[in-house]
Design a protein around this motif. Sequence first.
Motif, PDB file in Angstrom:
ATOM      1  N   PRO A 239      26.591  35.536  77.195  1.00 25.76           N
ATOM      2  CA  PRO A 239      27.734  34.912  76.634  1.00 25.76           C
ATOM      3  C   PRO A 239      29.172  35.075  77.425  1.00 25.76           C
ATOM      4  O   PRO A 239      28.846  36.144  78.057  1.00 25.76           O
ATOM      5  CB  PRO A 239      28.080  35.585  75.461  1.00 25.76           C
ATOM      6  CG  PRO A 239      27.032  36.715  75.595  1.00 25.76           C
ATOM      7  CD  PRO A 239      25.795  36.238  76.459  1.00 25.76           C
ATOM      8  N   ASP A 240      30.155  34.516  77.530  1.00 28.95           N
ATOM      9  CA  ASP A 240      31.482  34.979  78.296  1.00 28.95           C
ATOM     10  C   ASP A 240      31.996  36.184  78.093  1.00 28.95           C
ATOM     11  O   ASP A 240      32.436  36.870  78.714  1.00 28.95           O
ATOM     12  CB  ASP A 240      32.578  33.662  78.005  1.00 28.95           C
ATOM     13  CG  ASP A 240      31.715  32.327  78.558  1.00 28.95           C
ATOM     14  OD1 ASP A 240      31.622  32.049  79.875  1.00 28.95           O
ATOM     15  OD2 ASP A 240      31.292  31.707  77.557  1.00 28.95           O
ATOM     16  N   ARG A 241      31.809  36.330  76.600  1.00 26.51           N
ATOM     17  CA  ARG A 241      32.639  37.649  76.414  1.00 26.51           C
ATOM     18  C   ARG A 241      31.477  38.428  75.317  1.00 26.51           C
ATOM     19  O   ARG A 241      30.612  37.870  74.594  1.00 26.51           O
ATOM     20  CB  ARG A 241      33.666  37.585  75.376  1.00 26.51           C
ATOM     21  CG  ARG A 241      34.924  36.666  76.148  1.00 26.51           C
ATOM     22  CD  ARG A 241      36.063  36.746  75.031  1.00 26.51           C
ATOM     23  NE  ARG A 241      37.213  35.832  75.603  1.00 26.51           N
ATOM     24  CZ  ARG A 241      38.222  35.550  75.061  1.00 26.51           C
ATOM     25  NH1 ARG A 241      38.476  35.881  73.878  1.00 26.51           N
ATOM     26  NH2 ARG A 241      39.195  34.879  75.713  1.00 26.51           N
ATOM     27  N   ILE A 242      31.427  39.711  75.254  1.00 24.12           N
ATOM     28  CA  ILE A 242      30.801  40.500  74.218  1.00 24.12           C
ATOM     29  C   ILE A 242      31.683  41.412  73.777  1.00 24.12           C
ATOM     30  O   ILE A 242      32.143  42.373  74.406  1.00 24.12           O
ATOM     31  CB  ILE A 242      29.452  41.304  74.891  1.00 24.12           C
ATOM     32  CG1 ILE A 242      28.748  40.046  75.311  1.00 24.12           C
ATOM     33  CG2 ILE A 242      28.741  42.086  73.953  1.00 24.12           C
ATOM     34  CD1 ILE A 242      27.348  40.453  76.347  1.00 24.12           C
ATOM     35  N   ALA A 243      31.972  41.702  72.371  1.00 25.20           N
ATOM     36  CA  ALA A 243      32.401  42.571  71.703  1.00 25.20           C
ATOM     37  C   ALA A 243      31.244  43.580  71.082  1.00 25.20           C
ATOM     38  O   ALA A 243      30.533  43.096  70.542  1.00 25.20           O
ATOM     39  CB  ALA A 243      33.062  41.993  70.538  1.00 25.20           C
ATOM     40  N   PHE A 244      31.379  44.893  71.481  1.00 30.08           N
ATOM     41  CA  PHE A 244      30.277  45.764  71.312  1.00 30.08           C
ATOM     42  C   PHE A 244      30.916  47.051  70.558  1.00 30.08           C
ATOM     43  O   PHE A 244      31.299  47.851  70.849  1.00 30.08           O
ATOM     44  CB  PHE A 244      30.021  46.434  72.612  1.00 30.08           C
ATOM     45  CG  PHE A 244      28.576  47.301  72.555  1.00 30.08           C
ATOM     46  CD1 PHE A 244      27.661  47.128  71.685  1.00 30.08           C
ATOM     47  CD2 PHE A 244      28.234  48.000  73.454  1.00 30.08           C
ATOM     48  CE1 PHE A 244      26.578  47.781  71.345  1.00 30.08           C
ATOM     49  CE2 PHE A 244      27.282  49.037  73.295  1.00 30.08           C
ATOM     50  CZ  PHE A 244      26.228  48.885  72.422  1.00 30.08           C
ATOM     51  N   TYR A 245      31.034  46.354  69.011  1.00 30.18           N
ATOM     52  CA  TYR A 245      31.673  47.225  68.087  1.00 30.18           C
ATOM     53  C   TYR A 245      31.190  48.670  67.714  1.00 30.18           C
ATOM     54  O   TYR A 245      29.985  48.561  67.451  1.00 30.18           O
ATOM     55  CB  TYR A 245      32.235  46.340  67.062  1.00 30.18           C
ATOM     56  CG  TYR A 245      32.981  45.368  67.185  1.00 30.18           C
ATOM     57  CD1 TYR A 245      34.352  45.599  67.729  1.00 30.18           C
ATOM     58  CD2 TYR A 245      32.778  44.206  67.024  1.00 30.18           C
ATOM     59  CE1 TYR A 245      35.412  44.583  67.748  1.00 30.18           C
ATOM     60  CE2 TYR A 245      33.716  43.059  67.374  1.00 30.18           C
ATOM     61  CZ  TYR A 245      34.925  43.363  67.327  1.00 30.18           C
ATOM     62  OH  TYR A 245      35.812  42.388  67.724  1.00 30.18           O
ATOM     63  N   HIS A 299      35.171  45.961  74.275  1.00 34.67           N
ATOM     64  CA  HIS A 299      35.151  44.618  74.785  1.00 34.67           C
ATOM     65  C   HIS A 299      34.843  44.515  76.245  1.00 34.67           C
ATOM     66  O   HIS A 299      35.035  45.181  76.902  1.00 34.67           O
ATOM     67  CB  HIS A 299      36.319  43.779  74.404  1.00 34.67           C
ATOM     68  CG  HIS A 299      36.577  43.693  73.086  1.00 34.67           C
ATOM     69  ND1 HIS A 299      36.853  44.598  72.077  1.00 34.67           N
ATOM     70  CD2 HIS A 299      36.862  42.286  72.340  1.00 34.67           C
ATOM     71  CE1 HIS A 299      36.952  43.665  70.781  1.00 34.67           C
ATOM     72  NE2 HIS A 299      37.080  42.490  71.037  1.00 34.67           N
ATOM     73  N   PHE A 300      33.790  43.317  76.301  1.00 40.06           N
ATOM     74  CA  PHE A 300      33.547  43.009  77.884  1.00 40.06           C
ATOM     75  C   PHE A 300      33.499  41.719  78.057  1.00 40.06           C
ATOM     76  O   PHE A 300      33.381  40.861  77.166  1.00 40.06           O
ATOM     77  CB  PHE A 300      31.878  43.575  77.812  1.00 40.06           C
ATOM     78  CG  PHE A 300      31.797  44.982  77.795  1.00 40.06           C
ATOM     79  CD1 PHE A 300      31.694  45.998  78.691  1.00 40.06           C
ATOM     80  CD2 PHE A 300      31.476  45.559  76.611  1.00 40.06           C
ATOM     81  CE1 PHE A 300      31.419  47.364  78.651  1.00 40.06           C
ATOM     82  CE2 PHE A 300      31.447  46.838  76.459  1.00 40.06           C
ATOM     83  CZ  PHE A 300      31.430  47.731  77.227  1.00 40.06           C
ATOM     84  N   ALA A 301      33.820  41.090  79.356  1.00 39.95           N
ATOM     85  CA  ALA A 301      33.955  39.763  79.514  1.00 39.95           C
ATOM     86  C   ALA A 301      33.480  39.607  81.155  1.00 39.95           C
ATOM     87  O   ALA A 301      33.514  40.427  81.931  1.00 39.95           O
ATOM     88  CB  ALA A 301      35.320  39.294  79.482  1.00 39.95           C
ATOM     89  N   LEU A 302      32.905  38.502  81.195  1.00 39.78           N
ATOM     90  CA  LEU A 302      32.725  38.034  82.827  1.00 39.78           C
ATOM     91  C   LEU A 302      33.731  37.820  83.277  1.00 39.78           C
ATOM     92  O   LEU A 302      34.746  37.434  82.938  1.00 39.78           O
ATOM     93  CB  LEU A 302      31.707  36.846  82.643  1.00 39.78           C
ATOM     94  CG  LEU A 302      30.292  37.127  82.022  1.00 39.78           C
ATOM     95  CD1 LEU A 302      29.481  35.798  82.027  1.00 39.78           C
ATOM     96  CD2 LEU A 302      29.441  37.898  82.954  1.00 39.78           C
ATOM     97  N   PRO A 303      33.802  37.877  84.720  1.00 43.34           N
ATOM     98  CA  PRO A 303      35.271  37.868  85.371  1.00 43.34           C
ATOM     99  C   PRO A 303      35.702  36.503  85.344  1.00 43.34           C
ATOM    100  O   PRO A 303      37.099  36.508  85.532  1.00 43.34           O
ATOM    101  CB  PRO A 303      34.663  37.839  86.921  1.00 43.34           C
ATOM    102  CG  PRO A 303      33.713  38.834  86.925  1.00 43.34           C
ATOM    103  CD  PRO A 303      32.840  38.441  85.555  1.00 43.34           C
TER     104      PRO A 303
END
Length: 463
Positions: A239-245, A299-303
């Motif tokens: 996925p383009d973004r990942i929310a790791f809560y 939060h994490f995201a691809l560049p």
Amino acid sequence: MHNALIAKYNVPGPRYTSYPTVPFWNTAAFDHTVWQDRLTTAFAMDNYADGISLYIHLPYCESLCTFCACHKHITRNHAVEKPYIDALLAEWALYCDWLPERPRLAELHFGGGTPSFFSPQELQRLLTGLFELADPVEASSSGGPDFGWEGHPNNTTAAHLQTLFDGGCRRVSFGVQDYDPVVQRAIHRVQPFENVRRVTEEARAIGYTSISHDLVFGLPFQRPDSIRQTVAQTLTLRPDRIAFYSYAHVPWIGNSSGAFGQRGFQDADLPTGEAKRELYEIGRELLLAAGYVEIGMDHFALPHDSLHVALQNGTLHRNFMGYTTTRTDMLIGLGVSAISDIGTAFMQNDKDLRRYQERVLAGQFPINRGHLLTDEDSQVRQQILDIMCRFGTVWATNELSVGERTQLLMQLSEFRADGLIDFDETHLWVTPEGRPFLRNICMVFDRHLARSQRTERLFSQTV
């Protein structure tokens, strides 16, 4: 991470999607007329220049996920869809009749509850009604309108995805939480990986440009190997973004659904402190190794994703929707319990579903409570926003009392001694080691929290 720091800073604290946080709103001083005057001022300044943001709260869920503290209503009766959409459109019409010109939407988000509880036909009716009275902002070199929604992998269909895509949505977020069947049963959220794979691939094929998966660490029965497996499965879909809560364990917060009546775990089943933080560090290392970039907190995201682009160009923002790429001075919240933020004031809608619907259908703004920001609130709000989004802030102590200044410097010096921040007379910087403690660092600047004499439980643990 040093275990002593985890033990030291694992205290209850806000997540700072707003400042002041809701428990510290001065509701007694809230004046409806002043709020409406401030709303008009914010709209006049923002609508033409940047557009406004709109949040739509869709509260229904078919089953109860017992890790969730959101405002929700559990039912399998889909006859509730039509009257609720009627109420949303009536509330929107109240705003549009009152505002001096046609709204321009820079940001639109459908949250829940479960937006995919609603049929594609009702969602289409909602979209049509919204855009009968408003227009999306024009696309430009800096980007276009940012529209998104949240879907449940078990009931999101290709028709849901297409309907909302046709309505302008290019972002979609799917709640995954964890793939371990033991954890899924404990939190009453059983969904196979195949369902997540299906909706992710369908969204990508339709043309969504930002697909996000929500993962949660700190859930009952989670172990290092199960987190590794969940993240590994997630990475196969990229996925383009990942929310790791972080799981917010707040069992004292009730809601109309009897939140923990079906809970399949005891407090002793929860990983806490060092064990919980280990789960995050495992997931974080795997995501960074896979090419994701850490964005703010959790939060994490691809560049290539717009969330990372916003971090790079300094436009990352945080509001009641969490991290966003669009900053407007005006966020209108529609729906039961929804919160509006107009920069100088907050307002929350009625939290009782039936009363909310009755009020808006009777032509009344469904105001429940609010807060008018003071000059000090606005200053501290900007500092906390800077720390959350840019890992640093400008600060000054000349407006503090002697006692408050002494306390602030003492706390900052302790964070510096622990290697979490550095600062001088005018600036503060969060070190890489300090990023896991963003909430704690923001708490130093929180004047309402510092002055509070309240003793009841208000917030989840920061670790």
